[in-house]
Design a protein around this motif. Sequence first.
Motif, mmCIF file in Angstrom:
data_model
loop_
_atom_site.group_PDB
_atom_site.id
_atom_site.type_symbol
_atom_site.label_atom_id
_atom_site.label_comp_id
_atom_site.label_asym_id
_atom_site.label_seq_id
_atom_site.Cartn_x
_atom_site.Cartn_y
_atom_site.Cartn_z
ATOM 1 N N VAL A 252 3.860 7.936 -0.945
ATOM 2 C CA VAL A 252 3.442 8.668 -2.145
ATOM 3 C C VAL A 252 3.226 7.660 -3.264
ATOM 4 O O VAL A 252 4.145 6.909 -3.615
ATOM 5 N N PRO A 253 2.029 7.584 -3.821
ATOM 6 C CA PRO A 253 1.775 6.579 -4.854
ATOM 7 C C PRO A 253 2.484 6.930 -6.152
ATOM 8 O O PRO A 253 2.910 8.070 -6.372
ATOM 9 N N ALA A 254 2.618 5.944 -7.004
ATOM 10 C CA ALA A 254 3.203 6.190 -8.321
ATOM 11 C C ALA A 254 2.275 7.104 -9.119
ATOM 12 O O ALA A 254 1.046 6.990 -9.047
ATOM 13 N N ALA A 255 2.873 8.027 -9.848
ATOM 14 C CA ALA A 255 2.078 8.969 -10.638
ATOM 15 C C ALA A 255 1.266 8.208 -11.679
ATOM 16 O O ALA A 255 1.820 7.440 -12.467
ATOM 17 N N ARG A 256 -0.042 8.442 -11.675
ATOM 18 C CA ARG A 256 -0.923 7.687 -12.581
ATOM 19 C C ARG A 256 -2.107 8.551 -12.979
ATOM 20 O O ARG A 256 -2.681 9.271 -12.160
#
Length: 368
Positions: A252-256
Amino acid sequence: MSRRLLAAFLLALSVCAPAQAVRIKEVAAVQGVRSNQLTGYGLVVGLDGTGDQTTQMPYTTQSVANYLQQLGITLPPAQASQLQLKNVAAVIVTATLPAFAQPGQTLDINVSSMGNSKSLRGGTLVATPLRGADGEIYALAQGNLVIGGAGASAAGSKVQINQLSAGRIPNGAQVERAVPTALNEGDSVNLGLNAADFETARRVAQAINTRLGGGIARALDGRTVQVQAPVDANARVSFIAQLEELTLEQPVPAARVVLNARTGSVVLNQAVTLGPCAIAHGNLSITINSQPVISQPGPFSNGRTVVAEQASIQINQQPGILIQVPNAPLLSDVVRALNALGATPQDLVTILQAIKASGALHAELEVI
């Protein structure tokens, strides 16, 4: 099969279904295996009167004189400075030297005008050496340009389709020197992640140790994973090929949130969440009207007519409605909440920055 058994069977399938997986080659690359940028200065000849205006571009004339001197033709300085070459253009040639490129292989090159040439269509690039960052020559470029545009002009009118001052030469350069790589040095290889993330580095190392044996991979930091590899070159290539095909659960990628301030584009990834907040947004419009006012003097007054302007300014501000935005734990909820505001993309950039400042937007803002 009864409905109860069928429901239990479908539930078991949904639980056992594998999560979305990605290959290691899609999230990481072997360090040291990289391309290199090449560039060079050259001349394009054979243009139909659309070359550089040599009176304004003296380096084109000087380049032609130097090229002729290399061919054994020496011009007096006075004559060299008076050359009028409408079919020659000075250009910059760029190319990308891929990893493991060997002498004799060909490269695609890009050719761009650096003067005031009107068009490079129909031109031929003369032999141009391409140099790397160290100043060494790694390729030699030459060939006929392919221009993906067209244009015509007559009697002050001009029509142009696409760009005429830049083109491409497929297989227009030949590699003359190889760039050594450190792939076969040492007893290990390092995988560099495309984006720094400690969780992704941990999952890559865990997937390698699970499939190929425990202890051969370890995460050095949030972007580098070190893997023990065979010393033999052939065995190492096979090992890396097998390594890149290993799969791991998609991290899960960092929220951006990415904001483009020039175009107003807003892009959110799946990890963005929104806390409860209230937003009031209104529009402010300013209208300026200008009307000419003519002052006419009286008869026999020896005065003159004066034209002035009278401006009227109106300010219209629409009332802002306070909208309550609920908690949005999913991307679909975030999109639904932002659409309820009815703001334009340009206004949405400012609104998201304000929500981030209030602490309700759980994501990192990146302005490009």
